[in-house]
Structures are given as structure tokens and as C-alpha cells.
Design a protein around this motif. Structure first.
Motif, mmCIF file in Angstrom:
data_model
loop_
_atom_site.group_PDB
_atom_site.id
_atom_site.type_symbol
_atom_site.label_atom_id
_atom_site.label_comp_id
_atom_site.label_asym_id
_atom_site.label_seq_id
_atom_site.Cartn_x
_atom_site.Cartn_y
_atom_site.Cartn_z
ATOM 1 N N PRO A 1 -9.342 8.155 -3.669
ATOM 2 C CA PRO A 1 -9.553 6.723 -3.398
ATOM 3 C C PRO A 1 -9.758 5.884 -4.652
ATOM 4 O O PRO A 1 -9.285 4.750 -4.716
ATOM 5 C CB PRO A 1 -10.806 6.728 -2.510
ATOM 6 C CG PRO A 1 -10.758 8.029 -1.797
ATOM 7 C CD PRO A 1 -10.197 9.003 -2.798
ATOM 8 N N ASP A 2 -10.463 6.421 -5.651
ATOM 9 C CA ASP A 2 -10.665 5.666 -6.890
ATOM 10 C C ASP A 2 -9.339 5.279 -7.514
ATOM 11 O O ASP A 2 -9.138 4.129 -7.925
ATOM 12 C CB ASP A 2 -11.487 6.493 -7.885
ATOM 13 C CG ASP A 2 -12.957 6.100 -7.885
ATOM 14 O OD1 ASP A 2 -13.228 4.896 -7.793
ATOM 15 O OD2 ASP A 2 -13.812 6.994 -7.963
ATOM 16 N N ALA A 3 -8.428 6.245 -7.623
ATOM 17 C CA ALA A 3 -7.146 5.978 -8.249
ATOM 18 C C ALA A 3 -6.313 5.008 -7.413
ATOM 19 O O ALA A 3 -5.633 4.129 -7.952
ATOM 20 C CB ALA A 3 -6.384 7.289 -8.455
ATOM 21 N N VAL A 4 -6.356 5.154 -6.096
ATOM 22 C CA VAL A 4 -5.598 4.254 -5.216
ATOM 23 C C VAL A 4 -6.094 2.823 -5.367
ATOM 24 O O VAL A 4 -5.297 1.881 -5.491
ATOM 25 C CB VAL A 4 -5.698 4.719 -3.750
ATOM 26 C CG1 VAL A 4 -5.053 3.686 -2.824
ATOM 27 C CG2 VAL A 4 -5.016 6.071 -3.569
ATOM 28 N N LEU B 1 0.802 -1.215 0.000
ATOM 29 C CA LEU B 1 0.000 0.000 0.000
ATOM 30 C C LEU B 1 0.842 1.277 0.000
ATOM 31 O O LEU B 1 0.506 2.223 -0.735
ATOM 32 C CB LEU B 1 -0.962 -0.016 1.192
ATOM 33 C CG LEU B 1 -1.948 1.150 1.296
ATOM 34 C CD1 LEU B 1 -2.817 1.246 0.056
ATOM 35 C CD2 LEU B 1 -2.822 0.996 2.552
ATOM 36 N N PRO B 2 1.944 1.384 0.758
ATOM 37 C CA PRO B 2 2.718 2.631 0.729
ATOM 38 C C PRO B 2 3.353 2.921 -0.631
ATOM 39 O O PRO B 2 3.682 4.065 -0.925
ATOM 40 C CB PRO B 2 3.804 2.396 1.792
ATOM 41 C CG PRO B 2 3.282 1.309 2.661
ATOM 42 C CD PRO B 2 2.459 0.445 1.768
ATOM 43 N N GLY C 1 -5.041 1.253 -8.695
ATOM 44 C CA GLY C 1 -3.662 0.801 -8.640
ATOM 45 C C GLY C 1 -3.500 -0.444 -7.790
ATOM 46 O O GLY C 1 -2.732 -1.353 -8.130
ATOM 47 N N LEU C 2 -4.231 -0.500 -6.687
ATOM 48 C CA LEU C 2 -4.137 -1.648 -5.791
ATOM 49 C C LEU C 2 -4.688 -2.907 -6.454
ATOM 50 O O LEU C 2 -4.082 -3.997 -6.363
ATOM 51 C CB LEU C 2 -4.898 -1.353 -4.499
ATOM 52 C CG LEU C 2 -4.897 -2.435 -3.420
ATOM 53 C CD1 LEU C 2 -3.478 -2.830 -3.059
ATOM 54 C CD2 LEU C 2 -5.649 -1.959 -2.187
ATOM 55 N N VAL C 3 -5.823 -2.786 -7.141
ATOM 56 C CA VAL C 3 -6.404 -3.942 -7.822
ATOM 57 C C VAL C 3 -5.472 -4.446 -8.916
ATOM 58 O O VAL C 3 -5.259 -5.659 -9.066
ATOM 59 C CB VAL C 3 -7.790 -3.585 -8.402
ATOM 60 C CG1 VAL C 3 -8.266 -4.654 -9.376
ATOM 61 C CG2 VAL C 3 -8.807 -3.404 -7.286
ATOM 62 N N ALA C 4 -4.892 -3.527 -9.693
ATOM 63 C CA ALA C 4 -3.962 -3.933 -10.743
ATOM 64 C C ALA C 4 -2.756 -4.659 -10.153
ATOM 65 O O ALA C 4 -2.303 -5.687 -10.677
ATOM 66 C CB ALA C 4 -3.516 -2.712 -11.547
ATOM 67 N N ASP C 5 -2.227 -4.141 -9.048
ATOM 68 C CA ASP C 5 -1.076 -4.766 -8.404
ATOM 69 C C ASP C 5 -1.454 -6.137 -7.838
ATOM 70 O O ASP C 5 -0.687 -7.105 -7.953
ATOM 71 C CB ASP C 5 -0.562 -3.855 -7.291
ATOM 72 C CG ASP C 5 0.702 -4.384 -6.642
ATOM 73 O OD1 ASP C 5 1.713 -4.549 -7.348
ATOM 74 O OD2 ASP C 5 0.677 -4.651 -5.422
ATOM 75 N N LEU C 6 -2.635 -6.240 -7.241
ATOM 76 C CA LEU C 6 -3.095 -7.501 -6.657
ATOM 77 C C LEU C 6 -3.250 -8.579 -7.728
ATOM 78 O O LEU C 6 -2.789 -9.720 -7.560
ATOM 79 C CB LEU C 6 -4.418 -7.271 -5.929
ATOM 80 C CG LEU C 6 -5.138 -8.504 -5.386
ATOM 81 C CD1 LEU C 6 -4.313 -9.169 -4.301
ATOM 82 C CD2 LEU C 6 -6.523 -8.123 -4.860
ATOM 83 N N LEU C 7 -3.904 -8.244 -8.834
ATOM 84 C CA LEU C 7 -4.129 -9.230 -9.892
ATOM 85 C C LEU C 7 -2.820 -9.643 -10.554
ATOM 86 O O LEU C 7 -2.633 -10.814 -10.905
ATOM 87 C CB LEU C 7 -5.104 -8.670 -10.929
ATOM 88 C CG LEU C 7 -6.542 -8.472 -10.442
ATOM 89 C CD1 LEU C 7 -7.404 -7.851 -11.538
ATOM 90 C CD2 LEU C 7 -7.152 -9.796 -9.977
ATOM 91 N N ALA C 8 -1.907 -8.689 -10.731
ATOM 92 C CA ALA C 8 -0.605 -9.041 -11.291
ATOM 93 C C ALA C 8 0.138 -9.988 -10.354
ATOM 94 O O ALA C 8 0.777 -10.949 -10.796
ATOM 95 C CB ALA C 8 0.214 -7.774 -11.534
#
Length: 366
Positions: free
Chosen positions: A334-337, A326-327, A340-347
Motif C-alpha cells: 500500500p505504501d508504494a501504491v 488506479l489500474p 505512485g498515486l499521489v505523484a500521479d495526482l499532483l502531476a
């Protein structure tokens, strides 16, 4: 598909559409070669039985019954050609090939009709499921009471639309109240439980001054269902409009994460194993739900999530390290965060999750 206890696939990845197309084209090529060889080869030898594969090949992926039907008719029309090209072959062999073509044509045509019917039923079911999701999990407001809010729901199954993860954000006389939970159950029963919890929260959050009392009402709702092993982990937030203090009632859920404007991330409240019991289990230990208070200042981002996020694994079987990732995400709304978090999680998880996941981010505007 078999899975190990940790959720990893034991049978390998499924064939891609490109691989399937390649196999079908190869089969068409072999069929063409067989027919051509039959025409120019020994008149005492025939490949006419392979004609029965034509309607079967045409039926792969077809959406209309006439596709395998026409292919069968073309294959049947080729039988007299092979009879003329192979006078030394018994007529009974060619007749058998013709009947085989007719039989496979009927089967392939019927299969296409059945598949088309099931696709229509699936589309209808998905439409109903989407309507159910809109009724169960309403869109959250992007801005509410000096806060910016965003939600992401990731279904583990490609065709899934509703499940046991739930969330809600409400403006109440006592400030903004937020709920994020996870039903420990499966199927329609989990969806019904989620619906009951959300309905109780939407009513209790408006009339109960204390957040702990809201949690008590939710606990009673799940307990009244009396489904034995089913319970709900949940995190309830109270964000009063008159200050930078916030309230948290953790009902056996994963602790929320708080990211400060300087990028530091910390857990809010006690670990899940030390938190109050999940909804439906409060009476087993007695007492009431506890309310924790913490500083929630302008620019802070608060992230609530279900264990579908933290239990996602990479190829080596390692869990997704949310608190460390997360950092690294860039600052933003929040939408943009969450994007980015979903993209990182799925990758990290190789493109898919083994369990449904819900994320809810709240930022107090600067």
C-alpha cells in the motif's frame, strides 16, 4: 487570489523566487548606474534621491535588522560624495535626499524586525499544529491483523497541518475497523468536529458488535454539536479476522475502490448519492445505517479517499479520473501504491490541490 466557482485561479501563477531575485538584482544595477552617472555627469544635475532605495532593497528577504540599517548608513555616507560631485545643485536637494535615506532606513529596519517576529510566531504556531495533528490523526500501523495499511494526507494550503479530513485504523474484538471521513465545514469548527468523531469511533468501535451501530453513535455525536450546516461524510470498514468477507457502512461518502490482483478496479457499494445520509443527517430520513458485505480476498487492495482527490482538476478543468488511473499503477505494498498515486495526482493537478485530500489503502496479505 480570486478563483472561479470551480476553484481555478483567475489571477495567474505567482512570481517565482527566481523572478524576484532577478528584479532585485536589476534594481541594484539601476541604483549603481544612477550613482555613477551622477558622479560623472552635469554638475548641475543630481540623482541623489535614488539613494533612498538602497535600504529598501537591502530589506527585501533580510532576516536581521542590521542589513537595511547598514545599507542606509552606506547610502547616507554617499550623499557628501554627490554634494562634492555636483556643486551646482542646491544643498537643500541633497539634504532632502539624506532625510529620505534616513526615513526609508527606519521603515525598512522596522519592517525586517516585524517580519522576523511574525516568522517566529508562525514557526511556533506550526509546531502547535503539528502536535495537534499527531494527537488528532495518529500514525496508522503498517501491519495489523493480516493486513497492510498506508495513509497519505495532502493539505491544499502549504502551511496547513490539520483540517477536516480524518481517518483511523483500530484492532478491536470484532476485527479490524477502519474509518475515513470528511467534515463539511471550515476552520477550527471542522477540526473540533473531526476530533469528536474520532474520539467516538475509538470508543464505539471497541464495544459495538455491529458496524451500523458504530455509525449510529458517530451520527449522534455530530448531531449533538448542533452547528446547523455542518455534517460529516464517512466510510466505515469492518474486516473480520475469520474470513475473506468485509463490511462497509457508507455515510454519504464516495464509494471505496477495490483493486483485484489482476488489475481490475470496481466500486464497493452504491454510489454516494444512493448511500445512507452523512453523519448528523440520519434523523432527517429515519431508519438505521445499512451494512453491505463484499468479498475481500488475499492480494486485494481497498482504497478509501476523500473528494479532494476526485475533484482535483487538470489545466483543462477535467476532474481526476481515479478509477481509470488506479489500474495503471504498479503492484506493490500500500505504501508504494499510494506514493505512485499521489505523484500521479499532483502531476495531473499541476502540483497543488484546491482541497485537502486523504487516501487510505488496505491490502489483505497473500
Amino acid at each position: 487570489m480570486k478563483r472561479d466557482p470551480g476553484g481555478e485561479s483567475l489571477s495567474g501563477p505567482p512570481a517565482s523566487p527566481g523572478h524576484v531575485r532577478g528584479l532585485v538584482l536589476t534594481a541594484y544595477g539601476l541604483l549603481t548606474i544612477a550613482v555613477a552617472t551622477d558622479v560623472v555627469s552635469n554638475p548641475r544635475l543630481t540623482f541623489s534621491p535614488v539613494l533612498s532605495t538602497a535600504p529598501a532593497l537591502a530589506g527585501i528577504g533580510a532576516r536581521r535588522a542590521r542589513v537595511p540599517l547598514l545599507a542606509g548608513l552606506v547610502a547616507l555616507a554617499a550623499v557628501p560624495l554627490l554634494i562634492a560631485a555636483n556643486p551646482g545643485v542646491s544643498l537643500a536637494v541633497h539634504l532632502t535626499s539624506g532625510f529620505a535615506v534616513l526615513a526609508v532606513t527606519c521603515v525598512s529596519t522596522a519592517n525586517v524586525v516585524l517580519m522576523a517576529t511574525r516568522e517566529r510566531e508562525l514557526l511556533s504556531s506550526r509546531s502547535v499544529a503539528e502536535a495537534a495533528q499527531l494527537a488528532l490523526l495518529r500514525p496508522v500501523p503498517e501491519r495489523i491483523g493480516g493486513l497492510r495499511v498506508a495513509v497519505r494526507y495532502l493539505a491544499a494550503a502549504t502551511d496547513a497541518r490539520v483540517g477536516g479530513d480524518l481517518y483511523e485504523v483500530l484492532a478491536t474484538p470484532y476485527g479490524i475497523r477502519v474509518l475515513l471521513g470528511d467534515v463539511r465545514g471550515k476552520g477550527l469548527s471542522a477540526v473540533e468536529t473531526a476530533s469528536d468523531v474520532l474520539g467516538t469511533f475509538r470508543e464505539a468501535a471497541q464495544v459495538e458488535p455491529e458496524l451500523g451501530a458504530v455509525a449510529g453513535r458517530l451520527d449522534a455525536t455530530v448531531r449533538r454539536r448542533g452547528l446547523g450546516e455542518e455534517f460529516v461524510t464517512a466510510a466505515l470498514l469492518g474486516l473480520p479476522p475469520d474470513g475473506a468477507r468485509a463490511e462497509l457502512v457508507n455515510c454519504g461518502h464516495l464509494p471505496p475502490l477495490l483493486r483485484r490482483p489482476d488489475g481490475t478496479v470496481s466500486e464497493i457499494g452504491v454510489p454516494a448519492e444512493a448511500a445512507d445520509p452523512p453523519l448528523a443527517l440520519r434523523n432527517l430520513v429515519g431508519g438505521e445505517y445499512h451494512t453491505e458485505r463484499f468479498a475481500f480476498r488475499r492480494g486485494d487492495l481497498l482504497l478509501l479517499f476523500t473528494d479532494g482527490v476526485t475533484e482535483a482538476r487538470d489545466a483543462a478543468g477535467r476532474f481526476y479520473p481515479l478509477q481509470q488511473r488506479l489500474p495503471r499503477l504498479p503492484e506493490g505494498p500500500p505504501d508504494a501504491v499510494l506514493d505512485g498515486l499521489v505523484a500521479d495526482l499532483l502531476a495531473y493537478a499541476g502540483g497543488s490541490l484546491s482541497d485537502d485530500a486523504a487516501l487510505l489503502a488496505v491490502r489483505r496479505e497473500r
